[in-house]
Motif scaffolding. Structure first.
Motif, PDB file in Angstrom:
ATOM      1  N   LEU A   1      82.765-125.882   9.904  1.00 54.78           N
ATOM      2  CA  LEU A   1      82.177-126.146   8.604  1.00 54.78           C
ATOM      3  C   LEU A   1      81.882-124.533   8.026  1.00 54.78           C
ATOM      4  O   LEU A   1      81.265-123.730   8.549  1.00 54.78           O
ATOM      5  N   ARG A   2      82.388-124.562   6.576  1.00 54.00           N
ATOM      6  CA  ARG A   2      81.800-123.271   5.734  1.00 54.00           C
ATOM      7  C   ARG A   2      80.607-123.465   5.139  1.00 54.00           C
ATOM      8  O   ARG A   2      80.235-124.600   4.661  1.00 54.00           O
ATOM      9  N   GLU A   3      80.122-122.393   4.500  1.00 54.03           N
ATOM     10  CA  GLU A   3      78.765-122.356   3.786  1.00 54.03           C
ATOM     11  C   GLU A   3      79.417-122.987   2.447  1.00 54.03           C
ATOM     12  O   GLU A   3      80.498-123.156   1.712  1.00 54.03           O
ATOM     13  N   SER A   4      78.523-124.124   1.975  1.00 56.85           N
ATOM     14  CA  SER A   4      78.784-125.091   0.865  1.00 56.85           C
ATOM     15  C   SER A   4      79.551-126.083   1.026  1.00 56.85           C
ATOM     16  O   SER A   4      79.866-126.788   0.104  1.00 56.85           O
ATOM     17  N   ASP A   5      80.032-126.260   2.262  1.00 55.37           N
ATOM     18  CA  ASP A   5      80.844-127.646   2.639  1.00 55.37           C
ATOM     19  C   ASP A   5      80.089-128.828   2.209  1.00 55.37           C
ATOM     20  O   ASP A   5      79.103-129.055   2.709  1.00 55.37           O
ATOM     21  N   ARG A   6      80.999-129.716   1.700  1.00 58.03           N
ATOM     22  CA  ARG A   6      80.399-131.298   1.679  1.00 58.03           C
ATOM     23  C   ARG A   6      80.133-131.778   3.156  1.00 58.03           C
ATOM     24  O   ARG A   6      81.311-131.730   3.939  1.00 58.03           O
ATOM     25  N   LEU A   7      79.148-132.473   3.631  1.00 60.58           N
ATOM     26  CA  LEU A   7      79.089-133.122   5.017  1.00 60.58           C
ATOM     27  C   LEU A   7      79.658-134.194   5.026  1.00 60.58           C
ATOM     28  O   LEU A   7      79.869-134.958   4.116  1.00 60.58           O
ATOM     29  N   PRO A   8      80.146-134.561   6.290  1.00 59.48           N
ATOM     30  CA  PRO A   8      80.711-135.898   6.347  1.00 59.48           C
ATOM     31  C   PRO A   8      80.118-137.091   5.785  1.00 59.48           C
ATOM     32  O   PRO A   8      80.497-137.956   5.224  1.00 59.48           O
ATOM     33  N   GLU A   9      78.719-136.973   5.881  1.00 60.82           N
ATOM     34  CA  GLU A   9      77.592-137.874   5.254  1.00 60.82           C
ATOM     35  C   GLU A   9      76.582-137.226   5.259  1.00 60.82           C
ATOM     36  O   GLU A   9      75.981-136.197   5.647  1.00 60.82           O
ATOM     37  N   ALA A  10      75.615-137.890   4.148  1.00 55.90           N
ATOM     38  CA  ALA A  10      74.308-137.221   3.851  1.00 55.90           C
ATOM     39  C   ALA A  10      73.522-137.353   4.970  1.00 55.90           C
ATOM     40  O   ALA A  10      73.624-138.347   5.728  1.00 55.90           O
ATOM     41  N   ILE A  11      72.631-136.313   5.350  1.00 54.30           N
ATOM     42  CA  ILE A  11      71.809-136.174   6.657  1.00 54.30           C
ATOM     43  C   ILE A  11      70.272-135.960   6.237  1.00 54.30           C
ATOM     44  O   ILE A  11      69.887-135.485   5.239  1.00 54.30           O
ATOM     45  N   PHE A  12      69.506-136.758   6.928  1.00 52.84           N
ATOM     46  CA  PHE A  12      68.008-136.593   6.647  1.00 52.84           C
ATOM     47  C   PHE A  12      67.541-135.364   7.703  1.00 52.84           C
ATOM     48  O   PHE A  12      67.527-135.351   8.675  1.00 52.84           O
ATOM     49  N   THR A  13      66.753-134.484   6.949  1.00 56.79           N
ATOM     50  CA  THR A  13      66.251-133.245   7.581  1.00 56.79           C
ATOM     51  C   THR A  13      64.837-132.741   7.257  1.00 56.79           C
ATOM     52  O   THR A  13      64.761-132.096   6.134  1.00 56.79           O
ATOM     53  N   PRO A  14      63.794-133.543   7.766  1.00 56.66           N
ATOM     54  CA  PRO A  14      62.681-133.352   7.130  1.00 56.66           C
ATOM     55  C   PRO A  14      62.026-132.007   7.324  1.00 56.66           C
ATOM     56  O   PRO A  14      62.649-131.179   8.128  1.00 56.66           O
ATOM     57  N   ALA A  15      60.945-131.945   6.612  1.00 58.61           N
ATOM     58  CA  ALA A  15      60.345-130.382   6.904  1.00 58.61           C
ATOM     59  C   ALA A  15      58.845-130.648   6.748  1.00 58.61           C
ATOM     60  O   ALA A  15      58.275-131.649   5.769  1.00 58.61           O
ATOM     61  N   THR A  16      57.835-130.046   7.212  1.00 55.24           N
ATOM     62  CA  THR A  16      56.462-130.177   7.054  1.00 55.24           C
ATOM     63  C   THR A  16      56.129-129.741   5.587  1.00 55.24           C
ATOM     64  O   THR A  16      56.804-128.678   5.047  1.00 55.24           O
ATOM     65  N   LYS A  17      54.922-130.162   5.130  1.00 56.52           N
ATOM     66  CA  LYS A  17      54.626-129.914   3.809  1.00 56.52           C
ATOM     67  C   LYS A  17      53.634-128.715   3.943  1.00 56.52           C
ATOM     68  O   LYS A  17      52.864-128.644   4.846  1.00 56.52           O
ATOM     69  N   ALA A  18      53.850-127.686   3.030  1.00 50.36           N
ATOM     70  CA  ALA A  18      52.928-126.635   2.744  1.00 50.36           C
ATOM     71  C   ALA A  18      52.348-126.342   1.262  1.00 50.36           C
ATOM     72  O   ALA A  18      53.199-126.377   0.555  1.00 50.36           O
ATOM     73  N   GLU A  19      51.080-126.422   1.191  1.00 49.42           N
ATOM     74  CA  GLU A  19      50.566-126.370  -0.290  1.00 49.42           C
ATOM     75  C   GLU A  19      50.864-124.956  -0.990  1.00 49.42           C
ATOM     76  O   GLU A  19      51.189-124.817  -1.924  1.00 49.42           O
ATOM     77  N   THR A  20      50.950-123.987  -0.066  1.00 53.23           N
ATOM     78  CA  THR A  20      51.023-122.500  -0.622  1.00 53.23           C
ATOM     79  C   THR A  20      52.087-121.911   0.263  1.00 53.23           C
ATOM     80  O   THR A  20      52.810-120.959  -0.278  1.00 53.23           O
ATOM     81  N   GLY A  21      52.271-121.887   1.602  1.00 47.74           N
ATOM     82  CA  GLY A  21      53.301-121.186   2.363  1.00 47.74           C
ATOM     83  C   GLY A  21      54.426-121.794   2.361  1.00 47.74           C
ATOM     84  O   GLY A  21      54.984-122.596   1.371  1.00 47.74           O
ATOM     85  N   HIS A  22      55.069-121.540   3.481  1.00 50.91           N
ATOM     86  CA  HIS A  22      56.461-121.861   3.703  1.00 50.91           C
ATOM     87  C   HIS A  22      56.532-123.216   4.265  1.00 50.91           C
ATOM     88  O   HIS A  22      56.310-123.420   5.480  1.00 50.91           O
ATOM     89  N   ASP A  23      57.577-124.181   3.883  1.00 50.67           N
ATOM     90  CA  ASP A  23      57.489-125.446   4.581  1.00 50.67           C
ATOM     91  C   ASP A  23      58.534-125.138   5.804  1.00 50.67           C
ATOM     92  O   ASP A  23      59.637-124.330   5.807  1.00 50.67           O
ATOM     93  N   GLU A  24      58.480-125.951   6.880  1.00 48.09           N
ATOM     94  CA  GLU A  24      59.023-125.639   7.847  1.00 48.09           C
ATOM     95  C   GLU A  24      60.079-126.826   8.425  1.00 48.09           C
ATOM     96  O   GLU A  24      59.592-127.974   8.542  1.00 48.09           O
ATOM     97  N   ASN A  25      61.387-126.603   8.570  1.00 50.44           N
ATOM     98  CA  ASN A  25      62.292-127.337   8.868  1.00 50.44           C
ATOM     99  C   ASN A  25      61.895-128.118  10.228  1.00 50.44           C
ATOM    100  O   ASN A  25      61.574-127.350  11.291  1.00 50.44           O
ATOM    101  N   VAL A  26      61.930-129.284  10.596  1.00 55.96           N
ATOM    102  CA  VAL A  26      61.724-129.923  11.631  1.00 55.96           C
ATOM    103  C   VAL A  26      62.808-131.170  11.926  1.00 55.96           C
ATOM    104  O   VAL A  26      63.389-131.628  11.078  1.00 55.96           O
TER     105      VAL A  26
END
Length: 289
Positions: A137-162
């Motif tokens: 796959l290349r940058e910006s390619d459409r995925l075969p189907e949409a995927i669920f990729t959650p992240a932790t919530k951060a009020e002020t800092g950086h959300d972290e992918n999990v």
């Protein structure tokens, strides 16, 4: 147009996020979308005049169009507590009275295209948040189907992918599966609608909350340029980054300044403010017409 950097309602405590000011009214909240804009986990010192009204209007459009259970109650000043009525200049067009929920502490990110942190992770592992993807796959390619990729919530800092497994360990597999299903379903519906209006929704994040009854409802902003990547279809070309209707223009300008992202960010020039507002406005007008 006068910008609102922050609201100031006398007699009420306020919790300020990167963009929103939230007033606790007991079983309800009053959410005010200011004209603040953030990038690289910093709130910029320069507001984008009218941005908050555009975000509020677009969220209300999507909530009405999606017709899924959500927190919205009213945007009528007369429905707010009397103490708020004298602040019409701060509230009209940018405030929403909503139901108060117990916020589920994860960003429910759905990706239909490979971009941003997802692209960076894919280059290292051929996966995003534990979801294995095809090679090549290349940058910006459409995925075969949409995927669920959650992240932790951060009020002020950086959300972290999990991973979904991490989320399930924290809040339960049944709830995680249900949020994934709902989030992907909403994304797919919205993405199909947006494509008819010349916009690719590359990815987006949803937030969900629990009512006292245990019902899960959609909360916060929905499918806005602040919470999504919007790309113009007529300029889409896989294999590179895409022009966008969101904050990417601002991010690109900041990258060009030599700012170290550790010290306070620079003041935004008038041209950057105007161009950013134009992109938000065009996204709103295309989607809501």
């Amino acid at each position: 147009m006068t910008a609102l950097m922050q609201s100031d309602i006398s007699g009420f405590s306020c919790r300020r996020g990167k963009v929103r000011d939230v007033y606790d009214l007991g079983d309800k909240l009053l959410i005010v979308a200011t004209d603040r804009i953030s990038a690289f986990d910093w709130v910029m010192p320069t507001p984008i005049p009218g941005k908050g009204r555009l975000l509020s209007s677009l969220t209300k459009f999507w909530l009405n169009w999606l017709k899924v259970p959500n927190h919205f109650l009213s945007d009528n000043l007369n429905s707010y507590p009397p103490e708020f009525h004298e602040y019409a200049d701060q509230l009209n067009g940018r405030a929403m009275l909503v139901r108060k929920t117990e916020v589920i502490p994860f960003e429910c990110v759905v990706r239909g295209y490979l971009a941003g942190s997802g692209w960076k992770e894919y280059k290292q592992s051929l996966s995003v948040c534990g979801v294995k993807l095809p090679s090549g796959l290349r940058e910006s390619d459409r995925l075969p189907e949409a995927i669920f990729t959650p992240a932790t919530k951060a009020e002020t800092g950086h959300d972290e992918n999990v991973s979904s497994e991490y989320m399930a360990h924290a809040i339960g597999k049944e709830t995680t599966d249900e949020l994934a299903r709902r989030s992907i379903e909403i994304y797919n519906r919205a993405a199909s609608y947006a494509r008819l209006r010349g916009i690719i929704i590359a990815d987006t994040k949803f937030e969900w909350g629990l009512l006292p009854s245990g019902e899960i409802i959609l909360i916060d902003e929905v499918l806005t340029p602040d919470s999504s990547r919007f790309w113009p279809m007529d300029h889409y070309q896989p294999g590179r980054g895409q022009p966008s209707f969101d904050k990417q223009y601002l991010r690109d300008w900041l990258e060009s300044t030599g700012w170290d992202k550790q010290s306070p960010p620079p003041v935004l020039p008038e041209k950057v403010v105007a161009e950013t507002l134009a992109k938000y406005t065009e996204a709103y007008e295309r989607l809501s017409r």
